[in-house]
Design an enzyme around this catalytic site. Structure first.
Site, short mmCIF file in Angstrom:
data_model
loop_
_atom_site.label_atom_id
_atom_site.label_comp_id
_atom_site.label_asym_id
_atom_site.label_seq_id
_atom_site.Cartn_x
_atom_site.Cartn_y
_atom_site.Cartn_z
N GLU A 51 -1.82 8.56 -11.37
CA GLU A 51 -1.49 7.23 -11.88
C GLU A 51 -1.61 7.16 -13.40
O GLU A 51 -2.69 6.91 -13.93
CB GLU A 51 -2.42 6.20 -11.25
CG GLU A 51 -2.60 6.34 -9.74
CD GLU A 51 -3.76 5.52 -9.22
OE1 GLU A 51 -4.10 4.49 -9.85
OE2 GLU A 51 -4.35 5.90 -8.19
N HIS A 68 0.68 2.92 -10.29
CA HIS A 68 -0.21 3.41 -9.22
C HIS A 68 0.60 4.27 -8.24
O HIS A 68 0.79 3.91 -7.07
CB HIS A 68 -0.80 2.19 -8.51
CG HIS A 68 -2.04 2.46 -7.72
ND1 HIS A 68 -2.16 3.52 -6.83
CD2 HIS A 68 -3.23 1.81 -7.69
CE1 HIS A 68 -3.36 3.48 -6.29
NE2 HIS A 68 -4.03 2.46 -6.79
N ARG A 114 0.86 -1.18 0.00
CA ARG A 114 0.00 0.00 0.00
C ARG A 114 0.90 1.23 0.00
O ARG A 114 1.42 1.65 1.02
CB ARG A 114 -0.90 0.01 1.24
CG ARG A 114 -1.70 1.31 1.43
CD ARG A 114 -2.81 1.47 0.43
NE ARG A 114 -3.82 0.42 0.58
CZ ARG A 114 -4.82 0.24 -0.29
NH1 ARG A 114 -4.92 1.01 -1.37
NH2 ARG A 114 -5.71 -0.73 -0.10
#
Length: 329
Positions: A303, A199, A80
């Site tokens: 992104e 991302h 994450r």
């Protein structure tokens, strides 16, 4: 776009004797990550699990990426934060009826949940050509590989995406920018489809004082509002709540402006979309690997990718795409 580098022989790649200071590339003790440092102090760190960039620092040691304090960096689950690589599907997988090729995969695909192989490094002399590289020594490129034959490939991919492929992912660190690029080659005898997305979690000081430029008049899919297609009417987009939008902007950089000053600009090469994402308070509170819970105030995902439509790659062909993030100080 991307050179296919040979595998390095030594575990630590040092500068050649007699040359001015060169970038250094080192491995962690457990060989789980690779770190590159320029002579001027800029650095990048890449976890082999997912080929995920987990740190990018400027010469002063200031971190430019946001990584959750609860992120697992042990290879047990995707990270994450940082720059996870999305391939071959973006978001939750579609149904069997919608797209059977990727229906059995997990969210965001298997690139971020496989262990990649480090293929080698290139430094300024080879990247910038004779003369220039010999004087400024200002860049280093790290290459990573993953294929249908890789030992580190997520078992789910073998079971649910039985195509032959070869991915080369490159991370290029220079004094003022970071470039990540991918070459996805179809080694099969039939075409396959894919999404590709980087991302990127950028670190910001205060999301309430951030504006995003470069999206004016761009169409976008608003995933927070029932996936409705809209047009961006603001020349300076601000984040005031949960935001999850897939933009299809025209060519040009997307810039992050903090307190009236541009801090980052993001340019794309052969990537047609830009996703803008921030979970805001309620969604962040519900994510077990998001910490601290108010961390949404200090991150913004910009992104670049090609995800609004499938990229069909014919047998023997390849899809290439890249992003460059430039720091403005």
């Amino acid at each position: 776009m991307v050179e296919r580098a040979n595998k390095p022989k030594p575990p630590t790649l040092a500068a050649t004797p007699g040359l001015p200071p060169q970038p250094t590339v080192t491995f962690s003790d457990d060989n789980s990550r690779v770190t590159a440092v320029l002579p001027t102090g800029e650095s990048v760190e890449v976890l082999l699990y997912g080929a995920t960039v987990i740190s990018w620092k400027d010469a002063a040691g200031d971190e430019k990426l946001w990584v959750s304090e609860a992120a697992r960096l042990d290879g047990s689950k995707p990270v994450r934060g940082g720059i996870p690589l999305v391939f071959p599907v973006f978001g939750p997988p579609p149904s069997q009826a919608e797209h059977p090729q990727t229906a059995g995969l997990s969210q965001h695909g298997f690139a971020r949940s496989s262990r990649w192989e480090f293929l080698g490094k290139s430094t300024s002399e080879s990247l910038m050509g004779p003369g220039k590289g010999a004087t400024d020594h200002g860049a280093v490129k790290l290459d990573f590989g993953l294929s249908s034959g890789s030992e580190g490939l997520d078992p789910q991919a073998r079971a649910h995406w039985p195509f032959k492929f070869n991915l080369i992912y490159s991370v290029l660190l220079s004094r003022e920018s970071l470039t990540t690029s991918i070459v996805a080659t179809n080694d099969d005898d039939k075409p396959w489809d894919c999404h590709v997305l980087m991302h990127t979690y950028l670190r910001v000081k205060d999301i309430n004082k951030v504006e995003i430029t470069g999206l004016d008049k761009a169409s976008y899919i608003d995933k927070v509002d029932g996936a409705k297609t809209k047009t961006e009417e603001s020349g300076k987009l601000t984040i005031t709540g949960e935001t999850d939008r897939v933009y299809s902007p025209v060519d040009g950089p997307v810039c992050v402006v903090e307190n009236g000053e541009t801090t980052y600009s993001v340019t794309r090469d052969n990537l047609s979309n830009v996703v803008v994402w921030n979970p805001w308070a309620d969604k962040a509170a519900g994510m077990g690997d998001f910490a601290p819970k108010d961390g949404y105030k200090n991150m913004l995902c910009i992104e670049p990718g090609s995800v609004s439509t499938w990229q069909s790659v014919e047998a023997g062909d390849a899809f290439e795409g890249a992003q460059t993030i430039t720091i403005h100080q």
